[in-house]
Design an enzyme around this catalytic site. Structure first.
Site, PDB file in Angstrom:
ATOM      1  CG  ASP A  94      -7.393   3.310  -0.599  1.00 25.70           C
ATOM      2  OD1 ASP A  94      -7.841   2.156  -0.547  1.00 25.70           O
ATOM      3  OD2 ASP A  94      -7.474   4.095   0.366  1.00 25.70           O
ATOM      4  CE  LYS A 128      -4.462   0.982   0.268  1.00 27.25           C
ATOM      5  NZ  LYS A 128      -5.613   0.166  -0.160  1.00 27.25           N
TER       6      LYS A 128
END
Ligand code: NDP
Ligand code: 2IT
Length: 452
Positions: A173, A133
């Site tokens: 995201d 991430k």
């Protein structure tokens, strides 16, 4: 989140103590690790080889963490400096895979919790993708397109060297949608002189993106809830649904809820929520959020029968199904209490870790069907893997074909979590089931690949 985490089984307490002392100022990361450790204790009991090989001790430490300076110049000519992150957690099942988040709250703890969860989520999809991430504390709200472009270019000036279709493949995201992905991909192409489609997912469908990737997370969360309900002979038809957020995940959760005959009655952003008892006007919501990039309060100006509640979350509205789709820890024990009192039957997490541990425990004790984000929102990353397959094969699958594949993947994710919960003696506990099923796959691969 002010709740204290409960004591863990003795077999995993030592690992957690180490995680706490090594990552002392990272509450979200500790919270995510705590939940996984709690779930996998019975897996470790029945697999001594995982304990001997130190699988858990290795998994809680990212393979690589990158932090970097992102300087850019705003429209007024002033220099701005943000911080960039990419945490490459595990590549045992495939290239690091996970989104980029641009939000002012972003810090190492948040990126690590997201990267850690991504390992097990990605494993659960059954595809060949590792976990990672990244992101930045940059806030796209209120910035011009030119500012967002300059920021994205500067961000990629460092990140590009860590990416590649076989190395690390980001996606969107919070705060990273089609616009940002376009600028990021463009700069990668410029620096490397490679039109390397497979190094990013969520691309525009005209230039290598996959059909249904945009819709996949929201649709997938609804499919997961549909599968949980189906076990009990229930469905979405005629149900009232509360959705939080009004971004990518929320919009397509609302769309699919309608398609299944339900009525979504709420949407929100960080300023508050709207309640529209006649059903959220999706076209209006999309115009406000996707075209005007405005605040959710603008909704009630055009829908006079709807109400805007400032500074609150939608969980005070009695509904049958709740789909938290905004951010972590947005639904606490107080919210769970109100949802349960209102008769909620199923909760499926479109967001990552939106329910606090206390809220999760309350749902489970009350017999509410609870689908954790790791399983319920896995449709997004699963469709990213479909995008990677199409890029590698230079193919383009149709919308209907892609949605059918997503539907099958979500059914499999549901069934894997369901079966693992039964296997470890906690039928219906999708938290334990998702963590155990994802962990087993990762652990076997780590065992096979040796101590690295
Ligand atoms: P978007 O940026 O498109 O939308 C985010 C929404 O959540 C906005 O309405 C935003 O409101 C709200 N929000 C963000 N932060 C906060 C906060 N601190 N408090 C209250 N509201 C907040 O992001 P996505 O829809 O893509 O992501 C939503 C969630 O889903 C995240 O948890 C993400 O990690 C998760 N997710 C996303 C996937 C994807 O494919 N996009 C895949 C799997 C999970 P505002 O504009 O006011 O900030
Ligand atoms: O949390 C997530 O799974 C995502 N933001 C999507 C990741 C991806 O690589 O598609």
């Amino acid at each position: 989140m002010t709740e204290t985490l409960h004591a863990l089984p003795a077999s995993v307490r030592g690992v957690f103590d180490t995680v706490q002392s090594r990552n002392p100022h990272e509450p979200e990361f500790q919270q995510a690790v705590h939940e996984v450790l709690d779930s996998i204790a019975p897996v470790l009991d029945s697999h001594p080889q995982f304990v001997e090989a130190g699988i858990v001790e290795r998994l809680v430490e990212p393979e690589r963490q990158i932090m970097f300076r992102v300087p850019w110049v705003d429209d007024a000519g002033s220099l701005q400096v943000n911080r960039g992150y990419r945490v490459q957690f595990s590549s045992v099942l495939g290239p690091y895979k996970g989104g980029l988040r641009f939000h002012p709250s972003v810090n190492l703890s948040i990126i690590k919790f997201l990267g850690f969860e991504q390992i097990f989520k990605n494993a659960l999809t059954g595809q060949g993708i590792g976990g990672g991430k990244g992101g930045s504390d940059f806030d796209p709200h209120g910035k011009s397109d030119a500012e967002v472009m300059r920021f994205c270019q500067s961000f990629m000036n460092e990140l590009y060297r860590h990416l590649g279709e076989h190395t690390d493949v980001p996606a969107g995201d919070i705060g990273v949608g089609g616009r940002e992905i376009g600028y990021l991909f463009g700069q990668y192409r410029k620096i490397t002189n490679r039109h390397e489609s497979g190094m990013f997912t969520g691309k525009g469908v005209q230039w290598g993106g996959a059909e249904v990737r945009t819709e996949a997370t929201g649709y997938g969360a609804v499919f997961f809830a549909q599968d949980m309900l189906a076990v009990h002979g229930e469905s979405f038809d005629g149900k009232r649904v509360a959705v939080s957020g009004s971004g990518n995940v929320a919009i397509y959760a609302i769309e699919k809820s309608y398609q299944l005959g339900a009525t979504p009655v709420t949407a929100s952003d960080s300023s508050g929520y709207v309640h529209d008892e006649n059903g959220i006007d999706l076209a209006l919501l999309r115009r406000i959020k996707e075209v005007e990039r405005g605040r959710i309060s603008a909704y009630v100006a055009e829908r006079p029968n709807a109400t805007f509640v400032e500074g609150a979350t939608p969980w005070e509205v009695p509904v049958d199904i709740a789909l938290p789709s905004a951010t972590q820890n947005e639904l606490d024990e107080h919210d769970a209490y109100r949802l349960i009192a209102g008769g909620v039957r199923a909760v499926a997490e479109g967001a990552n870790m939106p329910s606090t541990p206390g809220a999760v425990a309350m749902f489970q004790e009350a017999g509410v069907l609870f689908g954790p984000g790791k399983a319920a929102n896995a449709g997004g990353v699963a469709t990213s893997a479909l995008e990677m397959s199409q890029n590698a094969a230079r193919q383009r699958w149709s919308f209907d074909d892609s949605e059918a594949r997503l539907r099958t993947i979500m059914q499999n994710v549901h069934d894997s979590a369901f079966a693992a919960a039964e296997k470890y003696g906690r039928p219906g506990d999708y938290v334990l089931g998702a963590n155990a099923a994802g962990f087993e796959r990762v652990a076997h691969a780590m065992l096979a690949q040796g101590i690295i």
